[in-house]
Design an enzyme around this catalytic site. Sequence first.
Site, PDB file in Angstrom:
ATOM      1  N   SER A 168      -9.051  42.979  23.731  1.00  0.00           N
ATOM      2  CA  SER A 168      -9.699  43.518  22.482  1.00  0.00           C
ATOM      3  C   SER A 168      -8.581  43.782  21.564  1.00  0.00           C
ATOM      4  O   SER A 168      -7.512  43.436  21.306  1.00  0.00           O
ATOM      5  CB  SER A 168     -10.738  44.435  22.228  1.00  0.00           C
ATOM      6  OG  SER A 168     -11.365  44.647  21.154  1.00  0.00           O
ATOM      7  N   THR A 169      -8.615  45.313  21.274  1.00  0.00           N
ATOM      8  CA  THR A 169      -7.694  45.962  20.385  1.00  0.00           C
ATOM      9  C   THR A 169      -6.189  45.996  21.106  1.00  0.00           C
ATOM     10  O   THR A 169      -6.220  46.595  22.427  1.00  0.00           O
ATOM     11  CB  THR A 169      -7.893  47.608  20.248  1.00  0.00           C
ATOM     12  OG1 THR A 169      -9.141  47.602  19.754  1.00  0.00           O
ATOM     13  CG2 THR A 169      -6.812  48.213  19.171  1.00  0.00           C
ATOM     14  N   HIS A 194     -11.425  39.665  21.019  1.00  0.00           N
ATOM     15  CA  HIS A 194     -12.568  40.086  19.966  1.00  0.00           C
ATOM     16  C   HIS A 194     -11.602  39.905  18.347  1.00  0.00           C
ATOM     17  O   HIS A 194     -10.563  40.550  18.234  1.00  0.00           O
ATOM     18  CB  HIS A 194     -12.749  41.587  20.052  1.00  0.00           C
ATOM     19  CG  HIS A 194     -13.454  41.897  20.881  1.00  0.00           C
ATOM     20  ND1 HIS A 194     -13.367  43.201  21.677  1.00  0.00           N
ATOM     21  CD2 HIS A 194     -14.314  41.261  21.864  1.00  0.00           C
ATOM     22  CE1 HIS A 194     -14.444  43.340  22.615  1.00  0.00           C
ATOM     23  NE2 HIS A 194     -14.965  41.992  22.840  1.00  0.00           N
ATOM     24  N   MET A 287     -10.914  48.657  23.260  1.00  0.00           N
ATOM     25  CA  MET A 287     -11.493  49.682  23.265  1.00  0.00           C
ATOM     26  C   MET A 287     -13.033  49.221  23.795  1.00  0.00           C
ATOM     27  O   MET A 287     -13.364  48.342  23.691  1.00  0.00           O
ATOM     28  CB  MET A 287     -11.628  50.293  21.611  1.00  0.00           C
ATOM     29  CG  MET A 287     -12.391  51.700  21.463  1.00  0.00           C
ATOM     30  SD  MET A 287     -11.584  52.954  22.232  1.00  0.00           S
ATOM     31  CE  MET A 287     -12.545  54.394  21.740  1.00  0.00           C
ATOM     32  N   ASP A 290     -16.772  46.319  26.989  1.00  0.00           N
ATOM     33  CA  ASP A 290     -17.284  44.917  27.169  1.00  0.00           C
ATOM     34  C   ASP A 290     -16.133  44.077  28.097  1.00  0.00           C
ATOM     35  O   ASP A 290     -14.939  44.367  28.154  1.00  0.00           O
ATOM     36  CB  ASP A 290     -16.896  44.082  25.612  1.00  0.00           C
ATOM     37  CG  ASP A 290     -17.226  42.644  25.668  1.00  0.00           C
ATOM     38  OD1 ASP A 290     -18.284  42.433  26.173  1.00  0.00           O
ATOM     39  OD2 ASP A 290     -16.709  41.750  24.906  1.00  0.00           O
TER      40      ASP A 290
END
Length: 355
Positions: A168-169, A194, A287, A290
């Site tokens: 993700s991030t 993501h 973050m 997930d």
Amino acid sequence: MTSIKVLIVDDSALMRELLTALLSQDPTIEVVGSATDPYQARQMIKQLLPDVITLDIEMPRMDGLSFLEKIMTLRPMPVVMVSSLTQQGAEATLNALELGAVDFFPKPKLDMKRGIEKRADELIHKIKTAAQAKVKTLEREQDTPLALNPLSNIKFSTTEKIIAIGASTGGVEALRVVIKNLPANSPAVLVTQHMPEKFTKTFAERLNKISAVSISEAKHGERVLPGHVYIAPGGKHLKLHRSGANYLCQLTDEEAVSGHKPSVDVLFRSTSEAAGKNAIGVILTGMGKDGAAGMLELREVGAKTFGQDEASCVVYGMPKAAYDIGAVEHQVSLNKITEAMLNACGAAKDRHIRV
């Protein structure tokens, strides 16, 4: 509680007003100023010392990418890009993430005010995440020429292995590091990052230009083959499905899982069911949590599991959540993950490394 100080940089008066109003709704965020261009922003950064900057891409006098590069080279700090959901916007945003931006917030194309107000929670979440991110001084690294790929001669003992990666991030740069050195005969890789629609196809195309493996946005029903990397499309869940002796990509339009669509949990759970102990799970910077539950299922069926270590993460959220519940077998620095996961796929013994 110390508030998060935010500086907004955008040439649009409407956008500055909207972002200021929405961010100010959260008591932990203080908008300390807004600038119309990078030159004004440079002075305000020195005076106001913001924790996070929101940065437009298209601005007069100096574009956002040029300013971002100066920030990350001379005075690194968390930056959230504000960009349009277009093909051109996707390219520019991915450039920004490679330059060191923590995240991005897509501008809606129609009804700007209503579109942004509907996604106020998303914007606030991104600002809070950015405030926790670890940023470093930009060092422009040249991608290793494919002919000199140090992993290109690895041999594998089986073609049944499947690698599933979630991020993700900070994941755009992390995935570039992990994927660019995969050898052409690498086991198949499925990736959930993501990212919204339109961005994932561009992301896959960019990775494909620097890699020995073939990288594409996943298509429903296509066969999963060695030497290929399949990126989950924005707005769809990617699952691994087994049909007889073949692995297939399966795209579904189910509800968001763990707050995301595509979801890493969905990819990991399907991989545990379809590949079992032949799977390798990797969870990278991001973050939230997930992927944690899905990775635990992978480990429970005998799959090898790796998490990016805290020191090399932009945001040590997803890997930590997975590690805390016992889902991560090995924590590995980002620059060692590629070889570690290939070793787990049955690479020749003389290529093994300690993780």
